[in-house]
Write a protein that holds these residues in place. Sequence first.
Motif, PDB file in Angstrom:
ATOM      1  N   UNK A  73      49.687  81.659   5.010  1.00  0.00           N
ATOM      2  CA  UNK A  73      50.086  80.802   4.050  1.00  0.00           C
ATOM      3  C   UNK A  73      51.607  80.650   4.445  1.00  0.00           C
ATOM      4  N   UNK A  74      51.068  79.323   5.848  1.00  0.00           N
ATOM      5  CA  UNK A  74      52.567  78.429   6.336  1.00  0.00           C
ATOM      6  C   UNK A  74      52.953  76.673   5.800  1.00  0.00           C
ATOM      7  N   UNK A  75      55.116  76.931   6.253  1.00  0.00           N
ATOM      8  CA  UNK A  75      55.127  75.841   5.586  1.00  0.00           C
ATOM      9  C   UNK A  75      54.867  74.844   6.347  1.00  0.00           C
ATOM     10  N   UNK A  76      55.724  73.888   6.136  1.00  0.00           N
ATOM     11  CA  UNK A  76      55.780  72.026   7.396  1.00  0.00           C
ATOM     12  C   UNK A  76      55.869  72.560   8.196  1.00  0.00           C
ATOM     13  N   UNK A  77      55.699  72.384   9.570  1.00  0.00           N
ATOM     14  CA  UNK A  77      57.283  72.142  10.970  1.00  0.00           C
ATOM     15  C   UNK A  77      58.107  71.493  10.591  1.00  0.00           C
ATOM     16  N   UNK A  78      58.036  70.487   9.960  1.00  0.00           N
ATOM     17  CA  UNK A  78      58.970  69.628  10.083  1.00  0.00           C
ATOM     18  C   UNK A  78      59.233  69.221  11.427  1.00  0.00           C
ATOM     19  N   UNK A  79      60.563  68.052  11.083  1.00  0.00           N
ATOM     20  CA  UNK A  79      61.188  67.953  11.936  1.00  0.00           C
ATOM     21  C   UNK A  79      62.156  68.464  12.996  1.00  0.00           C
ATOM     22  N   UNK A  80      61.810  68.912  13.736  1.00  0.00           N
ATOM     23  CA  UNK A  80      62.815  69.983  14.679  1.00  0.00           C
ATOM     24  C   UNK A  80      62.594  69.961  16.026  1.00  0.00           C
ATOM     25  N   UNK A  81      63.884  68.802  16.560  1.00  0.00           N
ATOM     26  CA  UNK A  81      64.213  68.965  17.441  1.00  0.00           C
ATOM     27  C   UNK A  81      63.658  69.327  18.906  1.00  0.00           C
ATOM     28  N   UNK A  82      62.720  68.677  20.177  1.00  0.00           N
ATOM     29  CA  UNK A  82      62.203  70.257  20.606  1.00  0.00           C
ATOM     30  C   UNK A  82      62.874  69.780  21.905  1.00  0.00           C
ATOM     31  N   UNK A  83      62.470  70.755  23.479  1.00  0.00           N
ATOM     32  CA  UNK A  83      63.024  69.942  24.654  1.00  0.00           C
ATOM     33  C   UNK A  83      61.663  68.445  24.822  1.00  0.00           C
ATOM     34  N   UNK A  84      62.447  67.440  25.519  1.00  0.00           N
ATOM     35  CA  UNK A  84      60.589  66.186  25.700  1.00  0.00           C
ATOM     36  C   UNK A  84      61.152  65.341  24.569  1.00  0.00           C
ATOM     37  N   UNK A  85      60.707  66.098  23.538  1.00  0.00           N
ATOM     38  CA  UNK A  85      61.097  65.101  22.476  1.00  0.00           C
ATOM     39  C   UNK A  85      61.972  63.278  23.291  1.00  0.00           C
ATOM     40  N   UNK A  86      61.448  62.651  22.213  1.00  0.00           N
ATOM     41  CA  UNK A  86      62.618  61.233  22.632  1.00  0.00           C
ATOM     42  C   UNK A  86      62.771  60.570  22.062  1.00  0.00           C
ATOM     43  N   UNK A  87      64.696  60.702  21.462  1.00  0.00           N
ATOM     44  CA  UNK A  87      65.055  60.270  20.685  1.00  0.00           C
ATOM     45  C   UNK A  87      66.158  58.974  20.613  1.00  0.00           C
ATOM     46  N   UNK A  88      65.936  57.887  20.075  1.00  0.00           N
ATOM     47  CA  UNK A  88      66.611  56.815  19.300  1.00  0.00           C
ATOM     48  C   UNK A  88      67.907  57.001  18.369  1.00  0.00           C
ATOM     49  N   UNK A  89      69.201  56.225  19.348  1.00  0.00           N
ATOM     50  CA  UNK A  89      70.176  57.053  18.397  1.00  0.00           C
ATOM     51  C   UNK A  89      71.210  55.897  18.088  1.00  0.00           C
ATOM     52  N   UNK A  90      71.667  55.498  16.969  1.00  0.00           N
ATOM     53  CA  UNK A  90      72.017  54.391  17.148  1.00  0.00           C
ATOM     54  C   UNK A  90      74.063  54.430  16.004  1.00  0.00           C
ATOM     55  N   UNK A  91      74.611  53.863  17.103  1.00  0.00           N
ATOM     56  CA  UNK A  91      76.445  54.729  16.544  1.00  0.00           C
ATOM     57  C   UNK A  91      77.006  52.858  15.336  1.00  0.00           C
ATOM     58  N   UNK A  92      77.281  53.729  14.747  1.00  0.00           N
ATOM     59  CA  UNK A  92      78.400  52.381  14.033  1.00  0.00           C
ATOM     60  C   UNK A  92      79.252  52.568  13.884  1.00  0.00           C
ATOM     61  N   UNK A  93      80.735  51.614  14.320  1.00  0.00           N
ATOM     62  CA  UNK A  93      82.195  52.229  13.731  1.00  0.00           C
ATOM     63  C   UNK A  93      82.861  50.615  12.387  1.00  0.00           C
ATOM     64  N   UNK A  94      83.223  51.335  12.075  1.00  0.00           N
ATOM     65  CA  UNK A  94      83.451  50.632  11.062  1.00  0.00           C
ATOM     66  C   UNK A  94      84.396  49.281  11.288  1.00  0.00           C
ATOM     67  N   UNK A  95      85.035  48.317  10.968  1.00  0.00           N
ATOM     68  CA  UNK A  95      85.628  47.548  11.647  1.00  0.00           C
ATOM     69  C   UNK A  95      87.158  47.785  11.511  1.00  0.00           C
ATOM     70  N   UNK A  96      88.410  47.569  12.464  1.00  0.00           N
ATOM     71  CA  UNK A  96      88.216  46.649  13.852  1.00  0.00           C
ATOM     72  C   UNK A  96      87.186  47.721  15.078  1.00  0.00           C
ATOM     73  N   UNK A  97      86.669  47.672  15.393  1.00  0.00           N
ATOM     74  CA  UNK A  97      85.849  48.576  16.614  1.00  0.00           C
ATOM     75  C   UNK A  97      86.976  49.124  17.540  1.00  0.00           C
ATOM     76  N   UNK A  98      86.706  50.407  17.753  1.00  0.00           N
ATOM     77  CA  UNK A  98      87.275  51.006  18.947  1.00  0.00           C
ATOM     78  C   UNK A  98      86.689  51.221  19.732  1.00  0.00           C
ATOM     79  N   UNK A  99      85.903  52.162  19.487  1.00  0.00           N
ATOM     80  CA  UNK A  99      84.916  52.468  20.981  1.00  0.00           C
ATOM     81  C   UNK A  99      83.151  51.596  21.443  1.00  0.00           C
ATOM     82  N   UNK A 100      82.843  51.678  20.708  1.00  0.00           N
ATOM     83  CA  UNK A 100      81.593  50.951  20.348  1.00  0.00           C
ATOM     84  C   UNK A 100      81.575  49.384  20.200  1.00  0.00           C
ATOM     85  N   UNK A 101      82.016  48.976  21.018  1.00  0.00           N
ATOM     86  CA  UNK A 101      81.924  47.351  20.802  1.00  0.00           C
ATOM     87  C   UNK A 101      80.924  46.387  20.651  1.00  0.00           C
TER      88      UNK A 101
END
Length: 388
Positions: A73-101
């Motif tokens: 009886x195996x458990x679901x594989x789950x979302x574990x990142x591996x080589x070849x996967x493509x990731x979408x990354x979003x980064x927010x800053x609280x105002x006033x923004x410094x690094x990410x305008x």
Amino acid sequence: MTRLRSVSGMMILAALSACSSFGGSGPSTRTIRHADAQSYAAGDIQVMELDNNVIQRTSLLAQSQHFAQIFGTSQPAGTVIGSGDILDIAIWEAPPAVLFGATSVDARLAANPMVAQSAAIPQQMVDEDGTISVPFIGQLPVRGRTPQQVAQLIVSRLTGRAHAPQAVVRVVQNDSRSVTILGEVAASRRMPLTPRGERLLDALAAAGGPRQPIGKMTVQLARNGRTAAMPLDTVIRDPAQNVVLQPGDVVTALFQPYSFIALGAVAQNAEVPFEGGGLSLAQALGRIGGLRDDRASIHGVFIFRLEDPTALPAAITTSARRTAAGKIPVIYRLDMSNGTALFAAQDFQIQNRDVIYVSNAPLADFQKFLTTVSNAAFSIIGLGNALK
């Protein structure tokens, strides 16, 4: 006339000597029953009566080769990142923004100190070394982590550089956690796995289903160097065999992959394919037309098999030599003169590459002798009449 008698005597002697060299379809019942003194492929040949004990041991062996027993009886594989996967990354800053305008936000919104600001970061493919590149962080190890863990790692690396940073990571293309579906399906494909826990039948459905009738299909599952096969209809009827798939699994749909060979005093000598759902000895004999009444010995129905040692008594497996493949050559004998023989034939399952052999009855060879002598006698009479 003297010459005719000489020729006649020679023909009779030839007919008598032919009794030891008649054509035959194979070894006799007596010869096979004493085959335990011989060997095949360096393994000792075992001759066993086909009884209830044999049927129970072979049935237990078949059950131990089910998917649930082999892969557990195996458990679901789950979302574990591996080589070849493509990731979408979003980064927010609280105002006033410094690094990410706010590069793509309306100027009025960007001037609002209550609106968080973010930068557009290109989608990232995980390298062979398991890393991605994030602005102001550099190379970030992500392989083996979940998207939530990567988001937390990004926030921890930006703390002190960005103003109250937040991150969201999402896998948009899963190439490292997938299974391969091949064989007699509508469309062979690779199917990505999700935390839902896709199962064996899900893979077949994703590939468009089998192209052949379900009753004649066998499903083969290969995982981590181990391979097992089961009839598709058994997997459908028994939910326990519909196991949870794991990354790297290979699912192959096979159409009638098995066959047995019928030889000897049967109506049809041939290699006969059969479906993955299994075939009993009684069904096998029916498919080849049964035993020949004029030749077959009812005491001599034999099944030749390279048997798995786990299907044999411990007294045999501890002393018998095995073939290079680890099998033990076994000849199972069914005595059809026994009233319970047909019940045993219904319960005993034929395996792939079995050889069913039915020996000739002793009187069948004697009948051949009488026919030969009769033909010789008529030939002599005809020759004598011609010389008169």
